[in-house]
Enzyme design. Sequence first.
Site, PDB file in Angstrom:
ATOM      1  N   SER A 230       0.834  -1.202   0.000  1.00  0.00           N
ATOM      2  CA  SER A 230       0.000   0.000   0.000  1.00  0.00           C
ATOM      3  C   SER A 230       0.872   1.258   0.000  1.00  0.00           C
ATOM      4  O   SER A 230       1.685   1.445  -0.903  1.00  0.00           O
ATOM      5  CB  SER A 230      -0.958  -0.042   1.200  1.00  0.00           C
ATOM      6  OG  SER A 230      -2.004   0.882   1.037  1.00  0.00           O
TER       7      SER A 230
ATOM      8  N   GLU B 116      -1.886  -2.644  -8.423  1.00  0.00           N
ATOM      9  CA  GLU B 116      -3.153  -2.839  -7.707  1.00  0.00           C
ATOM     10  C   GLU B 116      -3.514  -1.524  -7.030  1.00  0.00           C
ATOM     11  O   GLU B 116      -2.717  -0.589  -6.988  1.00  0.00           O
ATOM     12  CB  GLU B 116      -3.023  -3.967  -6.674  1.00  0.00           C
ATOM     13  CG  GLU B 116      -2.032  -3.697  -5.554  1.00  0.00           C
ATOM     14  CD  GLU B 116      -2.598  -2.918  -4.381  1.00  0.00           C
ATOM     15  OE1 GLU B 116      -3.763  -3.156  -3.990  1.00  0.00           O
ATOM     16  OE2 GLU B 116      -1.899  -2.052  -3.824  1.00  0.00           O
TER      17      GLU B 116
ATOM     18  N   HIS C  99      -4.814  -5.400  -1.879  1.00  0.00           N
ATOM     19  CA  HIS C  99      -5.756  -5.227  -0.770  1.00  0.00           C
ATOM     20  C   HIS C  99      -6.897  -6.238  -0.883  1.00  0.00           C
ATOM     21  O   HIS C  99      -8.048  -5.871  -1.101  1.00  0.00           O
ATOM     22  CB  HIS C  99      -6.314  -3.812  -0.776  1.00  0.00           C
ATOM     23  CG  HIS C  99      -5.317  -2.738  -0.510  1.00  0.00           C
ATOM     24  ND1 HIS C  99      -4.397  -2.323  -1.458  1.00  0.00           N
ATOM     25  CD2 HIS C  99      -5.084  -1.987   0.595  1.00  0.00           C
ATOM     26  CE1 HIS C  99      -3.654  -1.350  -0.942  1.00  0.00           C
ATOM     27  NE2 HIS C  99      -4.039  -1.130   0.300  1.00  0.00           N
TER      28      HIS C  99
END
Length: 306
Positions: A117, A213, A278
Amino acid sequence: MTACAVRPAPLRAGARVAVVTPAGPAPPGLLAAGLAVLESWGLRIRTYGGAGDRDSPLPYLAADDATRATQLQRAWCDPDVDAVLCARGGYGCLRVLDHLDLEAMAATGPTLFVGSSDTTALHAVLGPRCGLVTLFGPMVATKAVADDPAAREGLRRALFDPPAVLHGGPDARALVGGRARGVTVGGTLSLLVSGLGVPGAPRPPDGAIALLEDVTEAPYRIDHFLTHLLRAGWFDRVAGIALGSWQDCGPPDQVRDVVLDRLAGLGVPLVEEMGFGHCRGQLTVPLGAEVELDADATTLRAVGAC
């Protein structure tokens, strides 16, 4: 980035790992659960600066920028530390980059680094600068480690016994078939866009395999990010693309339409739903590693080592 970065040696029982919080504060309950998991693997844990403390005037940061950078650098440069694991993402890694002594960190022996992330910003700079393979995977103070057995086991294997082949998730499929071999780059899409032009964050090398992503970004936002990277030339030397999860990014069909519209024209192998990011059961994937992407088999196979 070199053609072949060094992959730090796998961990063994008794290894010492540092847990750092370079972005947002870690929820105490999840942090405690994650630390207990690490201890159950036989790891010795050292936390830097009290991971999880909310010592910042800005509630979305774990501490002020200089403090977070100092904690990360101390952990990275500690000769007794075998791996540096991020507690969580959130926001704040971009803010610490200018406070790091990258020369000192590059002079340190190979250190395993794990995060995902927001820590994409750190992967993009530290991996290439230090010539290291880093791991994009579950973070200590998250549900992925606390209560997701598949994600937890994937992280454990990546740390102790890295698999030679990573298989895509149950919904993985080729959008454009074929095979490509190259060095993995990428992470969370929005952070890659934020890193364009940042000193020390190089463009993908020739023949790179892009891993992308994101989370909570509407389809039009994904379109914007991909278009920005295309116009900036980020994809010019990419030989293959593997897409992870698009959690809470809107209807999957709309996201697929955006991806096909923006990326299929590159004519390189393209896979969706590879299972990193995620999502439940998230894979731990290497960045800076030489792999072969087989779009039709939906696999990433390690093919190089230093």
